[in-house]
Design a protein around this motif. Structure first.
Motif, PDB file in Angstrom:
ATOM      1  N   THR A  15     -77.403 -13.237  19.111  1.00 37.67           N
ATOM      2  CA  THR A  15     -78.202 -14.123  18.266  1.00 37.67           C
ATOM      3  C   THR A  15     -77.609 -14.179  16.867  1.00 37.67           C
ATOM      4  N   LYS A  16     -77.948 -15.231  16.151  1.00 37.33           N
ATOM      5  CA  LYS A  16     -77.425 -15.406  14.785  1.00 37.33           C
ATOM      6  C   LYS A  16     -77.984 -14.363  13.828  1.00 37.33           C
ATOM      7  N   SER A  17     -79.261 -14.013  14.000  1.00 41.21           N
ATOM      8  CA  SER A  17     -79.903 -13.072  13.076  1.00 41.21           C
ATOM      9  C   SER A  17     -79.507 -11.632  13.344  1.00 41.21           C
ATOM     10  N   LYS A  18     -79.023 -11.335  14.554  1.00 41.71           N
ATOM     11  CA  LYS A  18     -78.648  -9.988  14.983  1.00 41.71           C
ATOM     12  C   LYS A  18     -79.846  -9.052  15.084  1.00 41.71           C
ATOM     13  N   VAL A  19     -81.061  -9.631  15.032  1.00 34.16           N
ATOM     14  CA  VAL A  19     -82.289  -8.838  15.158  1.00 34.16           C
ATOM     15  C   VAL A  19     -83.264  -9.626  16.017  1.00 34.16           C
ATOM     16  N   VAL A  20     -83.881  -8.940  17.007  1.00 36.33           N
ATOM     17  CA  VAL A  20     -84.881  -9.594  17.852  1.00 36.33           C
ATOM     18  C   VAL A  20     -86.010  -8.616  18.123  1.00 36.33           C
ATOM     19  N   GLY A  21     -87.192  -9.154  18.381  1.00 36.91           N
ATOM     20  CA  GLY A  21     -88.323  -8.314  18.719  1.00 36.91           C
ATOM     21  C   GLY A  21     -88.224  -7.792  20.133  1.00 36.91           C
ATOM     22  N   ASP A  22     -88.862  -6.641  20.369  1.00 39.57           N
ATOM     23  CA  ASP A  22     -88.883  -6.086  21.714  1.00 39.57           C
ATOM     24  C   ASP A  22     -89.773  -6.942  22.600  1.00 39.57           C
ATOM     25  N   VAL A  23     -89.406  -7.097  23.862  1.00 43.20           N
ATOM     26  CA  VAL A  23     -90.117  -7.971  24.761  1.00 43.20           C
ATOM     27  C   VAL A  23     -91.452  -7.379  25.200  1.00 43.20           C
ATOM     28  N   THR A  24     -91.617  -6.055  25.073  1.00 45.57           N
ATOM     29  CA  THR A  24     -92.841  -5.386  25.538  1.00 45.57           C
ATOM     30  C   THR A  24     -93.721  -4.900  24.402  1.00 45.57           C
ATOM     31  N   TYR A  25     -93.118  -4.317  23.377  1.00 46.58           N
ATOM     32  CA  TYR A  25     -93.876  -3.679  22.295  1.00 46.58           C
ATOM     33  C   TYR A  25     -93.716  -4.454  20.986  1.00 46.58           C
ATOM     34  N   CYS A  26     -94.842  -4.802  20.378  1.00 48.41           N
ATOM     35  CA  CYS A  26     -94.773  -5.602  19.149  1.00 48.41           C
ATOM     36  C   CYS A  26     -94.409  -4.777  17.914  1.00 48.41           C
ATOM     37  N   ASP A  27     -94.440  -3.459  18.014  1.00 50.49           N
ATOM     38  CA  ASP A  27     -94.061  -2.639  16.856  1.00 50.49           C
ATOM     39  C   ASP A  27     -92.637  -2.093  16.989  1.00 50.49           C
ATOM     40  N   ARG A  28     -91.833  -2.703  17.876  1.00 47.28           N
ATOM     41  CA  ARG A  28     -90.434  -2.311  18.030  1.00 47.28           C
ATOM     42  C   ARG A  28     -89.541  -3.556  17.963  1.00 47.28           C
ATOM     43  N   TYR A  29     -88.284  -3.324  17.589  1.00 50.10           N
ATOM     44  CA  TYR A  29     -87.317  -4.424  17.552  1.00 50.10           C
ATOM     45  C   TYR A  29     -85.920  -3.885  17.830  1.00 50.10           C
ATOM     46  N   TRP A  30     -85.023  -4.800  18.187  1.00 54.33           N
ATOM     47  CA  TRP A  30     -83.635  -4.461  18.487  1.00 54.33           C
ATOM     48  C   TRP A  30     -82.727  -5.071  17.418  1.00 54.33           C
ATOM     49  N   GLU A  31     -81.759  -4.297  16.995  1.00 57.82           N
ATOM     50  CA  GLU A  31     -80.802  -4.776  15.995  1.00 57.82           C
ATOM     51  C   GLU A  31     -79.393  -4.501  16.489  1.00 57.82           C
ATOM     52  N   CYS A  32     -78.510  -5.423  16.228  1.00 60.09           N
ATOM     53  CA  CYS A  32     -77.116  -5.286  16.651  1.00 60.09           C
ATOM     54  C   CYS A  32     -76.357  -4.435  15.639  1.00 60.09           C
ATOM     55  N   ILE A  33     -75.919  -3.260  16.069  1.00 55.76           N
ATOM     56  CA  ILE A  33     -75.178  -2.342  15.210  1.00 55.76           C
ATOM     57  C   ILE A  33     -73.833  -2.060  15.878  1.00 55.76           C
ATOM     58  N   ASN A  34     -72.755  -2.418  15.206  1.00 59.47           N
ATOM     59  CA  ASN A  34     -71.409  -2.216  15.764  1.00 59.47           C
ATOM     60  C   ASN A  34     -71.285  -2.845  17.155  1.00 59.47           C
ATOM     61  N   ASN A  35     -71.840  -4.061  17.245  1.00 56.61           N
ATOM     62  CA  ASN A  35     -71.778  -4.836  18.487  1.00 56.61           C
ATOM     63  C   ASN A  35     -72.536  -4.183  19.640  1.00 56.61           C
ATOM     64  N   GLN A  36     -73.480  -3.310  19.297  1.00 54.26           N
ATOM     65  CA  GLN A  36     -74.310  -2.688  20.311  1.00 54.26           C
ATOM     66  C   GLN A  36     -75.784  -2.794  19.896  1.00 54.26           C
ATOM     67  N   PRO A  37     -76.682  -3.147  20.838  1.00 54.36           N
ATOM     68  CA  PRO A  37     -78.108  -3.233  20.491  1.00 54.36           C
ATOM     69  C   PRO A  37     -78.722  -1.851  20.294  1.00 54.36           C
ATOM     70  N   GLU A  38     -79.423  -1.689  19.156  1.00 54.15           N
ATOM     71  CA  GLU A  38     -80.102  -0.428  18.853  1.00 54.15           C
ATOM     72  C   GLU A  38     -81.601  -0.706  18.707  1.00 54.15           C
ATOM     73  N   LEU A  39     -82.413   0.200  19.251  1.00 54.13           N
ATOM     74  CA  LEU A  39     -83.867   0.044  19.241  1.00 54.13           C
ATOM     75  C   LEU A  39     -84.466   0.750  18.020  1.00 54.13           C
ATOM     76  N   TYR A  40     -85.384   0.060  17.311  1.00 51.20           N
ATOM     77  CA  TYR A  40     -86.027   0.633  16.129  1.00 51.20           C
ATOM     78  C   TYR A  40     -87.538   0.449  16.213  1.00 51.20           C
ATOM     79  N   ASP A  41     -88.257   1.368  15.591  1.00 51.47           N
ATOM     80  CA  ASP A  41     -89.709   1.253  15.457  1.00 51.47           C
ATOM     81  C   ASP A  41     -90.047   0.759  14.063  1.00 51.47           C
ATOM     82  N   CYS A  42     -91.054  -0.116  13.972  1.00 54.90           N
ATOM     83  CA  CYS A  42     -91.569  -0.510  12.661  1.00 54.90           C
ATOM     84  C   CYS A  42     -92.278   0.679  12.018  1.00 54.90           C
ATOM     85  N   PRO A  43     -92.403   0.705  10.688  1.00 50.95           N
ATOM     86  CA  PRO A  43     -93.204   1.739  10.036  1.00 50.95           C
ATOM     87  C   PRO A  43     -94.611   1.769  10.626  1.00 50.95           C
TER      88      PRO A  43
END
Length: 243
Positions: A15-43
């Motif tokens: 994706t252009k933004s390199k960040v997308v929301g998780d498909v299951t959990y609304c308090d998680r998202y995926w970010e592209c780091i070094n061409n690899q998707p990494e999972l993060y939790d919102c505060p």
């Protein structure tokens, strides 16, 4: 895709933004780091809103939009004093005009002004008629937006705003009438007319003599033999009730 990522999960690296929301959990998202998707939790207490959106890290208060429609929360609340979650806006425990803003677990007390009350559903200050079940202050039981006398004071009074009293003072030369419950021109049955002493008058030779006596002392205070005038650097007057 990273381990644990569902097959229908959008790949942030595509994706252009390199960040997308998780498909299951609304308090998680995926970010592209070094061409690899990494999972993060919102505060804690926030949900993913989108890149450069929300209040921090692309995350926002869940009640601001339908972020969680069809999704669930991955994380439960982490509570501190006055805060149900580490981030959020929460009602006060004992006051309808106050509330707490919580940032990383630190609560800051806020005050609704202008007669507004905190609306738990809207998470903001609102008109009293929109806030159900809020107890009013006993002083304002008779009139939620009226005036109430303050003891025997002649120029101070309580002004009720949305059921809560605020201390007010009548403009200069007016007094509070406890019958009409408003500031009026005196006198009233309880308060006399505020008076101002007459200017001091001196005979020319007396004035010159007193000026000579006070020469070299710019702070010398002259008094006439009559009542009123200046005494001790304060204006003395008669007929004004104490507040």
């Amino acid at each position: 895709l990273a381990s644990g990522q569902r097959q229908d999960q959008e790949d942030p690296c595509k994706t252009k933004s390199k960040v997308v929301g998780d498909v299951t959990y609304c308090d998680r998202y995926w970010e592209c780091i070094n061409n690899q998707p990494e999972l993060y939790d919102c505060p804690n207490g926030l949900v993913f809103a989108g890149k450069h959106r929300g209040v921090t890290e692309g995350c926002d208060y869940p009640w601001r939009s339908n972020y969680c429609d069809g999704k669930q929360l991955a994380n439960g609340p982490i509570s501190t004093e006055h805060c149900d979650w580490l981030y959020g806006i929460f009602g006060h425990e004992t006051s309808c005009t106050r509330y707490w803003t919580c940032w990383n677990g630190t609560a800051t007390e806020q005050l609704c002004i202008g007669g507004l009350l905190y609306n738990e559903n809207a998470h903001s200050c609102d008109w009293p008629e929109n806030v159900d079940g809020c107890q009013k202050h006993p002083l304002c039981n008779d009139d939620a937006n009226g005036n109430v006398p303050l003891g025997k004071s002649c120029n101070r009074y309580w002004q009720c705003q949305g059921g809560y009293p605020r201390l007010q003072r009548c403009p200069a030369m007016l007094v509070f009438d406890r019958r009409s419950l408003r500031c009026v021109v005196p006198p009233t049955e309880d308060c006399d007319v505020p008076t101002t002493p007459l200017p001091l008058e001196y005979e020319p030779d007396q004035q010159q003599q007193q000026q000579q006596q006070g020469k070299g002392n710019p702070n010398a205070i002259y008094q006439s033999s009559g009542g009123g005038g200046l005494q001790g650097g304060k204006l003395q007057s008669g007929g004004r009730n104490k507040n």
